[in-house]
Design an enzyme around this catalytic site. Structure first.
Site, PDB file in Angstrom:
ATOM      1  N   THR A 112     -36.291  14.062  -5.436  1.00 28.29           N
ATOM      2  CA  THR A 112     -37.047  13.707  -4.242  1.00 28.29           C
ATOM      3  C   THR A 112     -36.099  13.490  -3.087  1.00 28.29           C
ATOM      4  OG1 THR A 112     -36.971  11.312  -4.488  1.00 28.29           O
ATOM      5  CG2 THR A 112     -38.662  12.478  -5.741  1.00 28.29           C
ATOM      6  N   SER A 114     -35.819  10.979  -1.313  1.00 24.85           N
ATOM      7  CA  SER A 114     -35.412   9.586  -1.118  1.00 24.85           C
ATOM      8  C   SER A 114     -34.528   9.052  -2.224  1.00 24.85           C
ATOM      9  CB  SER A 114     -36.655   8.690  -1.018  1.00 24.85           C
ATOM     10  OG  SER A 114     -37.419   8.774  -2.203  1.00 24.85           O
ATOM     11  N   CYS A 115     -34.688   9.543  -3.455  1.00 21.91           N
ATOM     12  CA  CYS A 115     -33.990   8.874  -4.543  1.00 21.91           C
ATOM     13  C   CYS A 115     -33.009   9.760  -5.276  1.00 21.91           C
ATOM     14  CB  CYS A 115     -34.983   8.297  -5.545  1.00 21.91           C
ATOM     15  SG  CYS A 115     -35.820   9.542  -6.538  1.00 21.91           S
ATOM     16  N   GLY A 116     -32.903  11.040  -4.969  1.00 27.36           N
ATOM     17  CA  GLY A 116     -31.946  11.869  -5.671  1.00 27.36           C
ATOM     18  C   GLY A 116     -32.357  12.084  -7.108  1.00 27.36           C
ATOM     19  N   CYS A 118     -33.383  10.744  -9.943  1.00 20.11           N
ATOM     20  CA  CYS A 118     -33.893   9.518 -10.538  1.00 20.11           C
ATOM     21  C   CYS A 118     -33.758   9.586 -12.058  1.00 20.11           C
ATOM     22  CB  CYS A 118     -35.354   9.318 -10.157  1.00 20.11           C
ATOM     23  SG  CYS A 118     -35.598   9.130  -8.373  1.00 20.11           S
TER      24      CYS A 118
END
Length: 287
Positions: A112, A114-116, A118
């Site tokens: 994503t 935002s979080c790379g 995950c």
């Protein structure tokens, strides 16, 4: 290629007055990264610097570390049913003889904006795959990077002043590399903060300047585990963020010798790990 910004109509309400106007938004499109023809990952990104993004991603995955290990990167034609090129698929070809680590090429990772990655592997995986040690407290003859708090405090304003697309959209993260003297080396913007870092690292790989052993990486948001991982994998000794770090980012920094600074705002900051690189005054170090 896709545009960095796009225009959309919005209804604007100001003090009860309603009007219609165009607004400038940051563009967000998927990018599929293939490695030697095999699908590896998909990330949502702001179009631009796609080759650097892919190269930087593969540095953080432990695939690439030297410019001569990269044969070429190309956009894949025929990405749609009608055969047109959407410029949303890149194929990274490694040079003959480059050993590809076990990164499960069939996994089709979705990252994503935002979080790379995950749920990525544990701290041990980063420590064992990093090519360059950044812990300069264990007998390295090269003196460590040494930063005055005042210099660190000046970097967010320099980052903000260099954010060209943010001024038009207000919707982008930024990552910048600075020398230990505070000079801006490079800056990249993206809808995903981890993509912005990958673009910086990928440029460094292409330019043959890895490891980035005497630099400071500044990110415009929080410092997640993924960002700490990317700093370690690129040999960057100092990661600073204007917002909070995560617990796992602090753990990784402590284990690898990374200096991690959070809440870098004005003259205030928190040093979570690697304090030996910060020129702390004696009075401030007590307590």
């Amino acid at each position: 290629m896709g545009r960095v910004t796009e225009r959309r109509k919005v209804i604007r309400i100001r003090d009860g007055a309603v009007s219609t106007r165009p607004d400038t938004l940051v563009a967000e499109e998927p990018l599929e990264i293939r490695l030697n023809g095999k699908p590896l990952a998909i990330t949502m990104r702001t179009p631009g610097d796609d080759f650097a993004l892919a190269a930087g991603f593969l540095v953080s995955e432990g695939v690439l570390g030297e410019a001569d290990e990269l044969q070429n990167i190309v956009y894949c034609a025929g990405a749609t049913v009608d055969g047109s090129n959407t410029y949303n698929i890149v194929d990274v070809r490694t040079a003959p003889g480059v050993v590809i680590p076990d990164i499960s090429l069939e996994r089709n990772v979705y990252t994503t904006s935002s979080c790379g990655l995950c749920g990525k592997a544990s701290l041990d995986a980063v420590r064992t795959t990093a090519r360059w040690a950044i812990d300069d407290t264990k007998g390295d003859t090269t003196p460590p990077v040494r930063l005055e708090p005042e210099l660190l405090a000046s970097l967010p304003d320099r980052l903000r002043a260099a954010q060209q697309v943010f001024d038009r959209t207000g919707g982008l993260h930024a990552a910048a590399l600075f020398t230990e003297e505070g000079e801006l080396v490079d800056i990249r913007e993206d809808v995903g903060r981890h993509n912005a870092v990958d673009k910086l690292v990928g440029r460094a790989l292409q330019n043959g300047t890895l490891p980035l052993s005497r630099t400071v990486l500044l990110v415009s948001g929080r410092a997640s585990f993924e960002l700490a991982q990317k700093a370690v994998m690129a040999g960057i000794p100092v990661l600073a963020a204007v917002s909070a770090p995560s617990s796992l980012a602090v753990d990784l920094a402590a284990e690898t010798g990374l200096t991690l600074v959070g809440f870098l705002r004005g003259a205030s900051m928190n040093v979570y790990a690697g304090e030996h690189r910060i020129a702390l005054r004696a009075a401030a170090a007590q307590g």
